[in-house]
Design a protein around this motif. Structure first.
Motif, PDB file in Angstrom:
ATOM      1  N   GLN A  82      -0.001  -0.152   8.422  1.00 22.58           N
ATOM      2  CA  GLN A  82       0.703   0.786   7.547  1.00 22.58           C
ATOM      3  C   GLN A  82       1.326   0.103   6.325  1.00 22.58           C
ATOM      4  O   GLN A  82       1.892   0.775   5.461  1.00 22.58           O
ATOM      5  CB  GLN A  82       1.824   1.517   8.315  1.00 22.58           C
ATOM      6  N   GLY A  83       1.228  -1.216   6.255  1.00 21.23           N
ATOM      7  CA  GLY A  83       1.911  -1.944   5.196  1.00 21.23           C
ATOM      8  C   GLY A  83       1.170  -1.965   3.877  1.00 21.23           C
ATOM      9  O   GLY A  83       0.033  -1.489   3.762  1.00 21.23           O
ATOM     10  N   VAL A  84       1.802  -2.557   2.858  1.00 20.91           N
ATOM     11  CA  VAL A  84       1.140  -2.756   1.570  1.00 20.91           C
ATOM     12  C   VAL A  84       0.020  -3.773   1.768  1.00 20.91           C
ATOM     13  O   VAL A  84       0.124  -4.682   2.594  1.00 20.91           O
ATOM     14  CB  VAL A  84       2.131  -3.264   0.498  1.00 20.91           C
ATOM     15  N   VAL A  85      -1.049  -3.612   1.021  1.00 15.77           N
ATOM     16  CA  VAL A  85      -2.186  -4.529   1.158  1.00 15.77           C
ATOM     17  C   VAL A  85      -1.829  -5.872   0.514  1.00 15.77           C
ATOM     18  O   VAL A  85      -1.406  -5.928  -0.634  1.00 15.77           O
ATOM     19  CB  VAL A  85      -3.454  -3.942   0.515  1.00 15.77           C
ATOM     20  N   PHE A  86      -2.002  -6.918   1.267  1.00  9.78           N
ATOM     21  CA  PHE A  86      -1.656  -8.259   0.805  1.00  9.78           C
ATOM     22  C   PHE A  86      -2.627  -8.721  -0.270  1.00  9.78           C
ATOM     23  O   PHE A  86      -3.839  -8.580  -0.142  1.00  9.78           O
ATOM     24  CB  PHE A  86      -1.695  -9.232   1.988  1.00  9.78           C
ATOM     25  N   ASP A 121      12.003  -5.692   6.433  1.00  5.71           N
ATOM     26  CA  ASP A 121      12.148  -5.488   4.988  1.00  5.71           C
ATOM     27  C   ASP A 121      10.837  -5.086   4.329  1.00  5.71           C
ATOM     28  O   ASP A 121      10.832  -4.430   3.282  1.00  5.71           O
ATOM     29  CB  ASP A 121      12.649  -6.780   4.322  1.00  5.71           C
ATOM     30  N   MET A 122       9.730  -5.482   4.941  1.00  4.17           N
ATOM     31  CA  MET A 122       8.432  -5.251   4.299  1.00  4.17           C
ATOM     32  C   MET A 122       7.325  -5.266   5.347  1.00  4.17           C
ATOM     33  O   MET A 122       7.300  -6.128   6.223  1.00  4.17           O
ATOM     34  CB  MET A 122       8.180  -6.354   3.258  1.00  4.17           C
ATOM     35  N   GLU A 123       6.429  -4.290   5.282  1.00  3.31           N
ATOM     36  CA  GLU A 123       5.241  -4.288   6.143  1.00  3.31           C
ATOM     37  C   GLU A 123       4.035  -4.689   5.297  1.00  3.31           C
ATOM     38  O   GLU A 123       3.874  -4.225   4.171  1.00  3.31           O
ATOM     39  CB  GLU A 123       5.019  -2.904   6.747  1.00  3.31           C
ATOM     40  N   ILE A 124       3.195  -5.564   5.857  1.00  2.00           N
ATOM     41  CA  ILE A 124       2.034  -6.068   5.123  1.00  2.00           C
ATOM     42  C   ILE A 124       0.770  -5.901   5.958  1.00  2.00           C
ATOM     43  O   ILE A 124       0.737  -6.218   7.149  1.00  2.00           O
ATOM     44  CB  ILE A 124       2.210  -7.559   4.758  1.00  2.00           C
ATOM     45  N   SER A 125      -0.283  -5.405   5.299  1.00  2.00           N
ATOM     46  CA  SER A 125      -1.617  -5.315   5.897  1.00  2.00           C
ATOM     47  C   SER A 125      -2.539  -6.260   5.137  1.00  2.00           C
ATOM     48  O   SER A 125      -2.434  -6.379   3.921  1.00  2.00           O
ATOM     49  CB  SER A 125      -2.142  -3.879   5.798  1.00  2.00           C
ATOM     50  N   ILE A 126      -3.452  -6.918   5.843  1.00  2.00           N
ATOM     51  CA  ILE A 126      -4.410  -7.787   5.139  1.00  2.00           C
ATOM     52  C   ILE A 126      -5.753  -7.095   4.921  1.00  2.00           C
ATOM     53  O   ILE A 126      -6.698  -7.707   4.445  1.00  2.00           O
ATOM     54  CB  ILE A 126      -4.624  -9.136   5.864  1.00  2.00           C
ATOM     55  N   GLY A 127      -5.821  -5.798   5.249  1.00  2.00           N
ATOM     56  CA  GLY A 127      -7.057  -5.070   5.010  1.00  2.00           C
ATOM     57  C   GLY A 127      -7.233  -3.895   5.945  1.00  2.00           C
ATOM     58  O   GLY A 127      -6.521  -3.753   6.943  1.00  2.00           O
ATOM     59  N   ASP A 128      -8.192  -3.045   5.618  1.00  2.00           N
ATOM     60  CA  ASP A 128      -8.424  -1.831   6.392  1.00  2.00           C
ATOM     61  C   ASP A 128      -9.401  -2.089   7.539  1.00  2.00           C
ATOM     62  O   ASP A 128     -10.556  -1.643   7.513  1.00  2.00           O
ATOM     63  CB  ASP A 128      -8.953  -0.718   5.480  1.00  2.00           C
ATOM     64  N   PHE A 129      -8.935  -2.848   8.517  1.00  2.00           N
ATOM     65  CA  PHE A 129      -9.722  -3.104   9.718  1.00  2.00           C
ATOM     66  C   PHE A 129      -8.751  -3.409  10.849  1.00  2.00           C
ATOM     67  O   PHE A 129      -7.564  -3.631  10.624  1.00  2.00           O
ATOM     68  CB  PHE A 129     -10.703  -4.271   9.510  1.00  2.00           C
ATOM     69  N   VAL A 130      -9.255  -3.401  12.073  1.00  2.00           N
ATOM     70  CA  VAL A 130      -8.399  -3.560  13.244  1.00  2.00           C
ATOM     71  C   VAL A 130      -8.579  -4.943  13.852  1.00  2.00           C
ATOM     72  O   VAL A 130      -9.708  -5.399  14.055  1.00  2.00           O
ATOM     73  CB  VAL A 130      -8.718  -2.476  14.306  1.00  2.00           C
ATOM     74  N   LEU A 131      -7.456  -5.612  14.128  1.00  2.00           N
ATOM     75  CA  LEU A 131      -7.464  -6.915  14.792  1.00  2.00           C
ATOM     76  C   LEU A 131      -6.736  -6.817  16.126  1.00  2.00           C
ATOM     77  O   LEU A 131      -6.002  -5.860  16.379  1.00  2.00           O
ATOM     78  CB  LEU A 131      -6.777  -7.963  13.907  1.00  2.00           C
ATOM     79  N   THR A 132      -6.940  -7.820  16.969  1.00  2.00           N
ATOM     80  CA  THR A 132      -6.293  -7.830  18.279  1.00  2.00           C
ATOM     81  C   THR A 132      -4.785  -7.970  18.160  1.00  2.00           C
ATOM     82  O   THR A 132      -4.027  -7.408  18.948  1.00  2.00           O
ATOM     83  CB  THR A 132      -6.865  -8.983  19.135  1.00  2.00           C
ATOM     84  N   GLY A 133      -4.334  -8.750  17.193  1.00  2.00           N
ATOM     85  CA  GLY A 133      -2.900  -8.966  17.036  1.00  2.00           C
ATOM     86  C   GLY A 133      -2.563  -9.444  15.645  1.00  2.00           C
ATOM     87  O   GLY A 133      -3.433  -9.622  14.786  1.00  2.00           O
TER      88      GLY A 133
END
Length: 242
Positions: free
Chosen positions: A84-88, A122-134
């Motif tokens: 749900q975070g901003v894309v890194f 303070d900030m949520e970050i996503s590294i991309g639109d895919f699913v990882l284990t953790g």
């Protein structure tokens, strides 16, 4: 810079902390990476860090108590690796590089209890639109990208030529030998003419970005030289096509 990483799997960071650029940066005291085992803050007999979600559905959710306790032992800007975070990207990395200390929560399962997010993150970050284990791999990506921007970790010239640093993709790179199996390095790179080399690199960078990531050019403000070389590049592409 101090970076704290809260994780259920601290052993995953053993190699990450000791090898290559990150390992040298830690050894030279340019960065400090503090791995915090969330289970150390689970005070029940079974060290349970997760539980079933309220409302049903499958999966497990990381419990709030150990996370709140662990966060009390660290400081800085708190980041949660989340879809749900901003894309890194490089811009985010440059901003985070200015922090003296950051804390990254590596989530797992269906995520962490939302009360932790609301009260501590303070900030949520996503590294991309895919699913990882953790969240451990995203945490490593974030740390690696930030660390290379810290003065002394690598040379300034190295990261300033990276893709995305100036809003464009990097130009092609070559090394010795100048010819291998009939494949030659572009003559301009061995000419010794630094002005021509610089222009070639800018043009190739613009060309790659135009062909592979045109969306980046929409946000890039070209200077006078870049505009001139961009127009030359478009003309060459058109001529080659014909």
């Amino acid at each position: 810079m101090k970076i704290n990483i809260l994780t259920l799997f601290p052993e995953l960071f053993q190699g990450f902390k000791t090898q290559s650029i990150i390992g040298r940066a830690i050894k030279n005291q340019l960065i400090e990476i503090n791995i915090v085992n969330i289970r150390d803050f689970c005070f029940d007999k079974h060290k349970q860090a997760d539980d079933i979600p309220f409302g049903g559905e499958g999966g497990m959710v990381m419990k709030p108590e150990p996370l709140f306790r662990a966060l009390e032992t660290v400081g800085g800007k708190v980041i949660y690796t989340s879809p749900q975070g901003v894309v890194f990207n490089q811009e985010v990395a440059l901003k985070l590089k200015e922090e003296e200390e950051i804390t990254i929560i590596a989530g797992h399962y269906e995520g962490i209890d939302e009360r932790v997010v609301e009260e501590k993150v303070d900030m949520e970050i996503s590294i991309g639109d895919f699913v990882l284990t953790g969240g451990e791999l995203p945490a490593m990506v974030i740390v690696d990208a930030i660390s290379r921007l810290i003065p002394g970790v690598i040379t300034k010239a190295s990261y300033e030529n990276d893709s995305f640093f100036n809003g464009l993709l990097d130009y092609p790179q070559y090394t010795r030998p100048a010819e291998y199996m009939g494949l030659k390095v572009p003559e301009v790179l061995t000419s010794g003419n630094h002005k021509k080399i610089r222009e070639w690199r800018i043009k190739e960078s613009l060309k790659r970005t135009y062909l592979r990531r045109p969306d980046l050019l929409e946000k890039k403000i070209l200077d006078k030289t870049e505009k001139k070389l961009f127009n030359e590049m478009l003309k060459e592409l058109k001529e080659n096509k014909n």
